[in-house]
Design an enzyme around this catalytic site. Structure first.
Site, short mmCIF file in Angstrom:
data_model
loop_
_atom_site.label_atom_id
_atom_site.label_comp_id
_atom_site.label_asym_id
_atom_site.label_seq_id
_atom_site.Cartn_x
_atom_site.Cartn_y
_atom_site.Cartn_z
N VAL A 286 0.83 -1.21 0.00
CA VAL A 286 0.00 0.00 0.00
C VAL A 286 0.86 1.25 0.00
O VAL A 286 0.60 2.21 -0.74
CB VAL A 286 -0.97 0.00 1.21
CG1 VAL A 286 -1.69 1.34 1.33
CG2 VAL A 286 -1.98 -1.12 1.07
N ASN B 112 -18.58 -20.17 -3.99
CA ASN B 112 -17.97 -21.50 -3.84
C ASN B 112 -18.89 -22.47 -3.12
O ASN B 112 -18.91 -23.67 -3.42
CB ASN B 112 -16.64 -21.38 -3.11
CG ASN B 112 -15.57 -20.74 -3.97
OD1 ASN B 112 -15.65 -20.78 -5.19
ND2 ASN B 112 -14.56 -20.15 -3.34
N CYS C 157 -40.67 -16.59 0.85
CA CYS C 157 -39.62 -17.09 -0.05
C CYS C 157 -38.28 -17.33 0.62
O CYS C 157 -37.75 -18.44 0.61
CB CYS C 157 -39.44 -16.11 -1.23
SG CYS C 157 -40.90 -15.93 -2.26
N ARG D 63 -46.57 -14.50 6.86
CA ARG D 63 -45.80 -15.74 6.86
C ARG D 63 -44.33 -15.49 7.18
O ARG D 63 -43.66 -14.73 6.51
CB ARG D 63 -45.93 -16.45 5.50
CG ARG D 63 -47.30 -17.05 5.27
CD ARG D 63 -47.42 -17.58 3.86
NE ARG D 63 -47.41 -16.51 2.87
CZ ARG D 63 -47.47 -16.72 1.54
NH1 ARG D 63 -47.51 -17.95 1.06
NH2 ARG D 63 -47.47 -15.69 0.73
#
Length: 446
Positions: free
Chosen positions: A11, A234, A277, A340
């Protein structure tokens, strides 16, 4: 400007070379002579595409130098930039020893040049930029007190401090320096903000002035999210492989959605997720993982984290001291009557189980119109919902000690302003300034 960069690692070297390439006089300071010698020979001490050429050009022009002597480097410096490492300790905490050592060097250099400042041959105000990644609170609780103790005066007089996180990726560091996602300055010192603005004025990205702790926290948020994205992709690949799904095809399409997937949506701190969902589909993926002997810790942790969010709000309510709670908003999302897997229903269930007097108002919930799965769910969780519902927010708030609010409907806001309880917990961060100004207001995100 005259700049000193402490630390000639990745850096620090990128920062020093890029600043030197844009008209600043830069001195790099590092205790390792090999790094200093590399800069003197016009070579980068770290491997990064294009950096050797940038360092060579800066050294050739005399705009970029390096030394092990912080006093020599700082004689006429306007700004010191700390870019040293912050590795992990064995326990996982951040090792700040290199940062604090650099702070000591800055203080020593500033004390050594006081005579030059009095003579008018050195700047009278010095800006210290922290570019190393440090935990929130480090600047306020460690760095500023260390500088004040060493210099014998308060920050904001003739020196000031800013947190200016970097967003450089190894392999594309130069491009990232010149085209950052944002340029962030966290400081309480206007002179430092002005100095950073002049230092980085060649960047087209506008300067974002924020609190010190926001700047410190931003870098961790970015890196944690980047790491999470890698693990998410992954983990899905591991899960989809035995199912015959090409995860790369899935994610290529996934990334085309800039409305929800690659967007600011769902990235505002607030209350837990719910609805018909997200919870069930996460559970389905977790089940598929178990059936195929695939570990899915990130997805499992997502459901666990959601549960913790609900329990944390319940705990905050229980420790408030009052026993009467107004729950303003019940559905899983505003302007819907879908109950829900609503986290507000779960919250009400917890508080009722602990003996709290819970009064509920939702602008759109009408028990007589609940049907099907929606009705079955709420009856299993809150069988006496009709007895808990108030006809108005005023009725729900009457005598309430705590208001848990997930609706910003006008009647709700007006009732809160007219009759605020001792504590207001804004679950979704939607309440406006008039409610946020009330004495008992708390944002769930802080």
């Amino acid at each position: 400007m005259n700049v000193v960069v402490y630390g000639l690692g990745y850096v620090g070297t990128v920062t020093a070379a890029c600043l030197a390439a844009n008209g600043h006089e830069v001195s790099g300071v590092d205790p390792q002579p090999a790094k200093v010698d590399a800069i003197a020979r016009g070579r980068s001490p770290v491997v990064e595409p294009g950096l050797d050429d940038l360092v060579a050009e800066g050294a050739r022009r005399g705009a970029l130098k390096a030394t092990t002597d912080s006093v020599l480097a700082s004689e006429r410096a306007d700004v010191s930039i700390i870019c040293v490492g912050t590795p992990s300790t064995p326990s996982g905490s951040t090792d700040l020893s290199y940062v604090l050592r650099a702070v000591e060097d800055v203080a020593h250099a500033l004390l050594a040049r006081e005579g030059l400042a009095r003579e008018g041959t050195a700047p009278t105000f010095h800006s210290v930029m922290i570019r190393s990644t440090v935990p929130p609170g480090t600047v306020d609780e460690c760095i500023i007190p260390a500088l004040e103790a060493a210099l014998g005066r308060r920050a904001g007089t003739d020196f000031g401090v800013a947190m200016c996180p970097e967003f450089l990726r190894e392999g594309s560091g130069i491009a990232d320096f010149f085209d950052p996602p944002f340029t962030v300055v966290g400081t309480a010192h206007p002179q430092v903000a002005e100095a950073v603005g002049r230092l980085l004025g060649f960047l087209t990205c506008p300067l974002r002035l924020v609190s010190v702790r926001t700047a410190e926290g931003l870098k961790y948020a970015c890196n944690a999210f980047h790491a999470m994205k890698v693990s998410f992709a992954n983990e899905l690949a591991r899960l989809y492989r035995p199912l015959g799904v090409d995860a790369r095809d899935v994610m290529e399409l996934f990334c085309e959605d800039h409305s929800l997937n690659i967007s600011p949506r769902y990235l505002r701190p607030g209350f837990a997720f719910g609805g018909s969902c997200l919870p069930k589909d996460l559970r389905s993926l977790l089940y598929l993982g178990r059936m195929n002997s695939v570990d899915t810790p990130l997805l499992s942790g997502t459901l666990l984290s959601n549960d913790v969010t609900v329990r944390e709000v319940a705990q905050r309510t229980m420790t408030d001291g009052g026993r009467t709670v107004a729950l303003l908003g019940l559905s899983f999302k505003m302007e819907t009557d879908d109950l829900r897997e609503s986290p507000s229903v779960e919250l009400a269930e917890i508080l009722l189980g602990k003996g709290f007097d819970v009064r509920i108002f939702d602008p759109v919930i009408q028990p007589s119109r609940l049907v099907g799965t929606n009705l079955s769910y709420v009856e299993s969780k809150l069988p006496h919902l009709r007895g808990l519902l108030a006809d108005s927010p005023e009725e729900a708030l009457d005598g309430a000690d705590v208001a848990l609010v997930s609706s910003n409907a006008a009647p709700v806001v007006n009732a809160l302003v007219a009759n605020p309880p001792k504590t207001i917990i804004d679950l979704d961060g939607r309440l406006g300034a008039e409610v946020q100004a009330l004495a008992g207001y708390q944002g769930v995100g802080w």
